[in-house]
Scaffold this motif. Structure first.
Motif, short mmCIF file in Angstrom:
data_model
loop_
_atom_site.label_atom_id
_atom_site.label_comp_id
_atom_site.label_asym_id
_atom_site.label_seq_id
_atom_site.Cartn_x
_atom_site.Cartn_y
_atom_site.Cartn_z
N GLU A 1 106.50 128.96 93.07
CA GLU A 1 105.56 129.30 94.14
C GLU A 1 106.24 129.39 95.50
OE1 GLU A 1 102.83 126.12 93.71
OE2 GLU A 1 102.03 126.84 91.78
N ASN A 2 107.14 128.47 95.80
CA ASN A 2 107.89 128.50 97.06
C ASN A 2 109.19 129.28 96.85
OD1 ASN A 2 105.95 126.92 98.30
ND2 ASN A 2 107.07 125.01 97.98
N ILE A 3 109.42 130.23 97.72
CA ILE A 3 110.66 131.01 97.68
C ILE A 3 111.32 130.89 99.04
CG2 ILE A 3 111.66 133.31 97.39
CD1 ILE A 3 109.31 134.00 95.58
N PHE A 4 112.57 130.46 99.05
CA PHE A 4 113.27 130.19 100.30
C PHE A 4 114.35 131.25 100.56
CE2 PHE A 4 112.42 125.70 98.70
CZ PHE A 4 111.24 125.57 99.42
N ALA A 5 114.60 131.50 101.84
CA ALA A 5 115.73 132.32 102.26
C ALA A 5 116.42 131.61 103.41
CB ALA A 5 115.27 133.72 102.68
N PHE A 6 117.71 131.86 103.55
CA PHE A 6 118.53 131.15 104.54
C PHE A 6 118.86 132.08 105.70
CE2 PHE A 6 122.89 128.96 105.29
CZ PHE A 6 122.34 128.21 106.32
N ALA A 7 118.26 131.81 106.86
CA ALA A 7 118.48 132.63 108.05
C ALA A 7 119.49 131.93 108.94
CB ALA A 7 117.15 132.85 108.78
N TYR A 8 120.76 132.29 108.79
CA TYR A 8 121.82 131.61 109.55
C TYR A 8 122.72 132.58 110.30
CZ TYR A 8 125.26 133.09 106.09
OH TYR A 8 126.07 133.86 105.28
N ALA A 9 122.91 133.79 109.77
CA ALA A 9 123.88 134.72 110.35
C ALA A 9 123.30 135.42 111.57
CB ALA A 9 124.30 135.76 109.31
N GLU A 10 124.15 135.60 112.58
CA GLU A 10 123.75 136.32 113.79
C GLU A 10 124.77 137.42 114.07
OE1 GLU A 10 122.90 133.73 117.04
OE2 GLU A 10 121.48 132.52 115.90
N PRO A 11 124.36 138.49 114.75
CA PRO A 11 125.26 139.63 114.94
C PRO A 11 126.61 139.27 115.55
CG PRO A 11 123.02 140.22 115.56
CD PRO A 11 123.01 138.76 115.28
N GLN A 12 126.64 138.29 116.45
CA GLN A 12 127.90 137.94 117.12
C GLN A 12 128.66 136.84 116.40
OE1 GLN A 12 125.01 136.55 117.95
NE2 GLN A 12 125.64 134.41 117.74
N GLY A 13 128.07 136.23 115.39
CA GLY A 13 128.59 134.98 114.86
C GLY A 13 129.73 135.08 113.89
N ARG A 14 129.93 136.27 113.26
CA ARG A 14 130.93 136.40 112.21
C ARG A 14 130.68 135.32 111.15
NH1 ARG A 14 133.52 140.50 109.85
NH2 ARG A 14 135.65 140.00 109.19
N TYR A 15 131.67 134.48 110.85
CA TYR A 15 131.49 133.44 109.83
C TYR A 15 131.39 132.05 110.42
CZ TYR A 15 133.04 137.32 106.88
OH TYR A 15 133.16 138.55 106.26
N ASN A 16 131.24 131.96 111.74
CA ASN A 16 131.15 130.67 112.42
C ASN A 16 129.72 130.17 112.35
OD1 ASN A 16 131.20 128.46 114.10
ND2 ASN A 16 132.17 129.51 115.82
N LEU A 17 129.48 129.12 111.57
CA LEU A 17 128.13 128.61 111.36
C LEU A 17 127.54 127.99 112.62
CD1 LEU A 17 128.69 126.94 107.87
CD2 LEU A 17 127.55 129.11 108.32
N ALA A 18 128.40 127.66 113.58
CA ALA A 18 127.93 127.03 114.82
C ALA A 18 127.73 128.03 115.95
CB ALA A 18 128.92 125.95 115.27
N ASP A 19 128.07 129.30 115.75
CA ASP A 19 127.94 130.31 116.79
C ASP A 19 126.50 130.82 116.78
OD1 ASP A 19 128.04 132.41 118.55
OD2 ASP A 19 129.94 133.20 117.80
N LEU A 20 125.67 130.21 117.62
CA LEU A 20 124.22 130.46 117.58
C LEU A 20 123.67 130.80 118.97
CD1 LEU A 20 123.22 127.39 115.36
CD2 LEU A 20 123.47 129.76 114.60
N THR A 21 122.92 131.90 119.02
CA THR A 21 122.14 132.21 120.21
C THR A 21 120.66 131.93 119.99
OG1 THR A 21 121.89 134.53 119.56
CG2 THR A 21 123.78 133.97 120.95
N THR A 22 120.25 131.78 118.73
CA THR A 22 118.89 131.36 118.42
C THR A 22 118.70 129.93 118.91
OG1 THR A 22 118.79 132.79 116.46
CG2 THR A 22 117.22 130.96 116.56
N THR A 23 117.60 129.69 119.62
CA THR A 23 117.39 128.37 120.22
C THR A 23 116.06 127.77 119.76
OG1 THR A 23 116.29 129.30 122.18
CG2 THR A 23 118.70 129.00 122.27
N ALA A 24 116.03 126.45 119.74
CA ALA A 24 114.78 125.71 119.52
C ALA A 24 114.68 124.66 120.62
CB ALA A 24 114.77 125.05 118.14
N LYS A 25 113.65 124.74 121.38
CA LYS A 25 113.47 123.81 122.51
C LYS A 25 112.28 122.90 122.25
CE LYS A 25 115.43 127.07 125.85
NZ LYS A 25 116.73 126.35 125.89
#
Length: 380
Positions: free
Chosen positions: A118-142
């Protein structure tokens, strides 16, 4: 080292292989990926209810089969042989990994829903500028009271068109590439402010560009520690890489075996081209690459429980897999001739998947550099 499977693991392999042989030939797969949906929900339901494999790596307390990384490896290798597009990696390996390792308060319920299909998950981690750096994030949570407000964009989110929930990495503190300040959130895909642009990928999967605009998240959306989520992300991604390597082994086996079979049938100068010594040497090299990939993939999956060795073993396996996908895939196409790239022949579909796997979660160069840093850089 003993790579033998237990009786239960062998039964799992046989069960998955038997089902796919009966229900997932290349013609059915081709029709599924060409459909509007891009997959077969009935197959996903069968994985959950008939085979029970969506619970393979989860403990019995969570309703699973009591397995772990090796069970994921077994399932993914069989999936690679059949080019399965259904979202086992995103849902079971990645989503299940985040829930298991984070100690999330709702982990049992969410995993139970995933096991039931019933639950289907997807992983939203990649960003256009990030290449393979998992810490290169412009997405923010405040922070917003006890909850959070999420803004940003994620690229090439595999399986997002089918997902009910997204695991999203976001920056909650620090600079754009800082290791500290990374957090993970579980977001319902139908939440207000979440929009997607869906599209097919070259290997027959489906992906989305996902946009978050002032998405209000409750406190329980946080998965793992606030600001210190990068080690959790790295652990889950390493598990995903190990599972993807297992899928690649299945793909490589079909490429190698299909090429051997084809060269026995194709004749030139009145004899099968498999009798030409230079082509025999080429196919032996393909087989060696396959066997090396299997050994290193098994080792990587065995090492997943050892945090000190996990990353090195995974990167070493991904380097071998990337090189093997290129060598075996390109030689399979060459020995088939131009017809190998046609849609009618299965070999072309396997080649496309092998090509995509080369860059999934990091290219050969990326993992060579990572392995070097883990081996030498930290010591220095």
């Amino acid at each position: 080292m003993d790579f033998s499977f237990t009786e239960e693991q062998s039964m799992l392999r046989d069960t998955v292989a038997s089902y796919l042989a009966d229900n997932y030939d290349i013609d059915k797969r081709r029709a599924a990926v060409a459909s509007d949906a891009g997959w077969r929900p009935a197959v996903w339901k069968a994985f959950a209810e008939e085979l029970g494999i969506l619970g393979a790596p989860f403990s019995e307390e969570l309703g699973g089969l009591g397995g772990g990384a090796i069970e994921n490896m077994i399932v993914m290798e069989e999936f690679g042989k059949a080019l399965v597009v259904e979202p086992y990696l995103g849902t079971v390996v990645i989503g299940g990994g985040f829930l298991k390792h984070s100690g999330h308060a709702q982990a049992a319920d969410l995993i139970g829903g995933a096991i039931a299909g019933e639950n289907i998950f997807a992983f939203a981690y990649a960003e256009p500028q990030g290449r393979y750096n998992l810490a290169d994030l412009t997405t923010t949570a405040k922070k917003d009271g006890s909850g959070w407000v999420l803004n940003g964009q994620k690229a090439v989110v595999i399986g997002a068109p089918w997902a009910t929930h997204l695991f999203v990495t976001a920056r909650t503190a620090g600079g754009q590439r800082d290791a500290q300040g990374v957090s993970v959130f579980l977001v319902a895909k139908d939440a207000k402010g979440v929009t997607t642009r869906d599209y097919p990928t070259v290997d027959g999967f489906r992906a989305s560009e996902v946009y978050f605009e002032n998405v209000q998240l409750p406190a329980e959306a946080l998965v793992g520690p606030a600001d210190h989520g990068l080690p959790l992300v790295e652990k889950v991604v390493d598990e995903a890489i190990a599972a993807t390597c297992a899928e690649a082994c299945g793909v490589l086996r079909r490429l190698q075996e299909g090429t051997v079979e084809y060269t026995k049938q194709r004749k030139q100068f009145g004899v099968p081209i498999s009798s030409f010594q230079v082509l025999q040497h080429r196919m032996v090299d393909m087989f060696i690459n396959l066997e090396q990939s299997i050994s290193m993939t098994y080792m990587a999956n065995i090492k997943l429980g050892d945090d000190a060795e996990r990353a090195k073993a995974v990167s070493a396996a991904k380097v071998q897999i990337g090189k093997a996908c290129k060598f075996v895939g390109e030689n399979a196409i060459q020995l088939h001739g131009g017809m190998g790239m046609t849609d009618e022949m299965a070999i072309g579909h396997y080649f496309k998947r092998a090509t995509m796997i080369q860059s999934a979660f990091g290219s050969v160069d990326h993992h060579l550099a990572r392995y070097e840093f883990l081996s030498l850089g930290q010591a220095a």
